[in-house]
Design an enzyme around this catalytic site. Structure first.
Site, mmCIF file in Angstrom:
data_model
loop_
_atom_site.group_PDB
_atom_site.id
_atom_site.type_symbol
_atom_site.label_atom_id
_atom_site.label_comp_id
_atom_site.label_asym_id
_atom_site.label_seq_id
_atom_site.Cartn_x
_atom_site.Cartn_y
_atom_site.Cartn_z
ATOM 1 N N SER A 1 -19.751 -36.570 53.445
ATOM 2 C CA SER A 1 -21.187 -36.826 53.329
ATOM 3 C C SER A 1 -21.428 -38.321 53.185
ATOM 4 O O SER A 1 -20.594 -39.044 52.614
ATOM 5 C CB SER A 1 -21.716 -36.105 52.085
ATOM 6 O OG SER A 1 -23.029 -36.546 51.770
ATOM 7 N N TYR B 1 -21.038 -34.890 43.110
ATOM 8 C CA TYR B 1 -20.829 -34.450 44.494
ATOM 9 C C TYR B 1 -20.393 -35.628 45.363
ATOM 10 O O TYR B 1 -19.450 -35.531 46.152
ATOM 11 C CB TYR B 1 -22.141 -33.852 45.009
ATOM 12 C CG TYR B 1 -22.184 -33.551 46.489
ATOM 13 C CD1 TYR B 1 -21.586 -32.412 47.013
ATOM 14 C CD2 TYR B 1 -22.850 -34.407 47.372
ATOM 15 C CE1 TYR B 1 -21.645 -32.137 48.374
ATOM 16 C CE2 TYR B 1 -22.916 -34.142 48.732
ATOM 17 C CZ TYR B 1 -22.310 -32.998 49.224
ATOM 18 O OH TYR B 1 -22.367 -32.731 50.575
#
Ligand code: NAP
Length: 248
Positions: A143, A157
């Site tokens: 990501s 995350y």
């Protein structure tokens, strides 16, 4: 004979789009999922419509035992994988680090990092030309959070995805001589269920407004890049972190 792809978290979202596109590209597909059997069966059905063999297989990638069983089942029902897409991932709820629950932190790293290692380990044992394998490709779904850091909501995350990027770089060097390429895609915001699950359903719309392209990614935007990295057209790409952030 068709090549076999193991795609983790392929019942929904980016994984489902990747599984269906892999079927269109001639792969037989192991459609892994964690809990939603109905969604995974729908993905497998969509793959079969393109002439592929496809089997929905439940396994929690955070469990090394379940991952071993997943690959053994894939061996016997589809064959040895030529492509692994480490896509299964969780975001945990949006939180500051000060308020981060230990269990959310543990689970995020268990799925996003440990899970990718367990799946890579099983895939490498089958792909390595040192073990008589025919080589292969691993694509990790990372990501843009890995470099943005996601302050105030998803630092846990973001850190897990940075770990996945580092694994990509190191593993690519380790297994290049064994006939295996390893790459990652740093996806920007994609319109999937993960935002609802993380308690932030408006996130895609909000990010779209601030995005240079005026929209977020579709799951198929990411799937197309996965299949390119898997192909011989990307034969010189390894250790690459491909950023698909729409300019972010
Ligand atoms: P999603 O729509 O929430 O789908 C997640 C999929 O992963 C589901 O099929 C789920 O299975 C499966 N899964 C979750 N935990 C698992 C586990 N422990 N073992 C096996 N499967 C598991 O997510 P997505 O948005 O498509 O995200 C896919 C990947 O892209 C993730 O790694 C995510 O971090 C990454 N990513 C997403 C975005 C985004 O904005 N959406 C941006 C950048 C990167 P069930 O269906 O059985 O629940």
């Amino acid at each position: 004979m068709a090549k076999v792809a193991v795609i983790t978290g392929a019942g929904r979202g980016i994984g489902a789009a990747t599984a269906i596109l892999a079927a269109q590209h001639g792969y037989d597909v192991c459609v892994n999922y964690a809990a939603n059997a109905e969604a995974a069966e729908q993905t497998a059905d969509a793959c079969r419509k393109h002439g592929a063999k496809a089997i929905a297989m439940r396994a929690d990638v955070a469990s090394p035992e379940e991952v071993t069983h997943l690959f053994e089942r894939c061996d016997s029902e589809l064959g040895s994988p030529a492509l692994l897409v480490n896509n299964a991932g969780v975001i945990g709820g949006a939180t500051t680090v000060e308020n981060l629950a230990s269990e959310v932190l543990r689970r995020t790293f268990a799925v996003n990092v440990e899970g990718a290692f367990y799946c890579a380990r099983e895939a490498l044992r089958r792909m390595s030309n040192r073990n008589g394998g025919s080589g292969g490709v691993i694509v990790n779904i990372s990501s843009i959070a890995a470099t943005l850091g996601s302050p105030g909501e998803y630092v846990h995350y973001a850190a897990s995805k940075a770990a996945l990027d580092t694994m990509t770089v190191g593993l690519a060097k380790e297994v290049g001589p064994l006939g295996i390429r390893v790459n990652a895609i740093q996806a920007g915001t994609v319109d999937t269920d993960i935002h609802k699950t993380g308690g932030n359903p408006d996130r895609p719309a909000n990010v779209a407004r601030a995005s240079p392209l005026g929209r977020v990614a579709t799951p198929m935007d990411i799937a197309e890049a996965v299949l390119w990295l898997a192909s011989e057209k990307a034969g010189y790409a390894t250790g690459t972190i491909l950023r698909l952030g729409g300019g972010l």
